[in-house]
Design a protein around this motif. Sequence first.
Motif, PDB file in Angstrom:
ATOM      1  N   TYR A  41       0.870  -1.310  -0.140  1.00 11.07           N
ATOM      2  CA  TYR A  41      -0.381   0.180   0.132  1.00 11.07           C
ATOM      3  C   TYR A  41       1.404   1.207   0.132  1.00 11.07           C
ATOM      4  O   TYR A  41       0.537   2.547  -1.140  1.00 11.07           O
ATOM      5  CB  TYR A  41      -0.926  -0.107   0.982  1.00 11.07           C
ATOM      6  N   THR A  42       2.214   1.224   0.692  1.00 14.53           N
ATOM      7  CA  THR A  42       2.842   2.571   0.963  1.00 14.53           C
ATOM      8  C   THR A  42       3.712   2.714  -0.638  1.00 14.53           C
ATOM      9  O   THR A  42       3.451   3.834  -0.279  1.00 14.53           O
ATOM     10  CB  THR A  42       3.563   2.348   2.257  1.00 14.53           C
ATOM     11  N   ALA A  43       3.774   1.165  -1.601  1.00 17.04           N
ATOM     12  CA  ALA A  43       4.573   1.681  -2.435  1.00 17.04           C
ATOM     13  C   ALA A  43       3.843   2.491  -3.168  1.00 17.04           C
ATOM     14  O   ALA A  43       3.524   3.082  -3.991  1.00 17.04           O
ATOM     15  CB  ALA A  43       5.104   0.322  -3.080  1.00 17.04           C
ATOM     16  N   TYR A  44       2.033   2.525  -3.061  1.00 20.48           N
ATOM     17  CA  TYR A  44       1.545   3.283  -3.849  1.00 20.48           C
ATOM     18  C   TYR A  44       1.234   3.899  -3.852  1.00 20.48           C
ATOM     19  O   TYR A  44       0.191   4.603  -5.107  1.00 20.48           O
ATOM     20  CB  TYR A  44      -0.111   1.802  -4.567  1.00 20.48           C
ATOM     21  N   VAL A  45       1.070   4.624  -2.874  1.00 17.84           N
ATOM     22  CA  VAL A  45       0.340   6.010  -2.716  1.00 17.84           C
ATOM     23  C   VAL A  45       1.110   7.039  -3.349  1.00 17.84           C
ATOM     24  O   VAL A  45       0.723   7.939  -3.783  1.00 17.84           O
ATOM     25  CB  VAL A  45       1.631   6.238  -0.866  1.00 17.84           C
ATOM     26  N   PRO A  46       2.424   7.221  -3.791  1.00 15.88           N
ATOM     27  CA  PRO A  46       3.085   8.295  -5.266  1.00 15.88           C
ATOM     28  C   PRO A  46       2.256   7.988  -6.011  1.00 15.88           C
ATOM     29  O   PRO A  46       1.872   8.907  -6.694  1.00 15.88           O
ATOM     30  CB  PRO A  46       4.072   7.638  -5.129  1.00 15.88           C
TER      31      PRO A  46
END
Length: 142
Positions: A41-46
């Motif tokens: 999830y964190t990797a897709y935030v940007p």
Amino acid sequence: MDSNYKYYALYMAFMFIVNLLVVAAPVLALYGQDGASKAIYTAYVPFCHQLPSRSLCIINSPEHGVYIDDCVKEDTKPIDRYTYSDSRGTEYAFAVCARDMPLYLMMFIAGLAYPLMRRIDTTKTCLLYTSPSPRDLSTSRM
């Protein structure tokens, strides 16, 4: 192997992994792998706003089993940023919103179709034909 084939293989591997991780995040959360799912999830935030009102969820319902539906209904309460609960059961959001999922999927499908339309060894524009336009990237966070 020609360098054009290497670029094509690299692109296809990258797009396969991008699409796989979109689906893997809620599946891992469903099976209790919170650390791995949070990292995805964190990797897709940007790349995506990840608003629950525009997202799809895998819903684990005691009555209906596991199925996919909209994340937000009238009685939805957040458990954390990517997990929700309501009368249907526990909901786990996909890593990107419902608008971005088809974009990434079509980038992969376009890559699969590319060799049917053009020879990979005679062109250097495979990435150009199968990548999103600047307009797609500029409007993805709206």
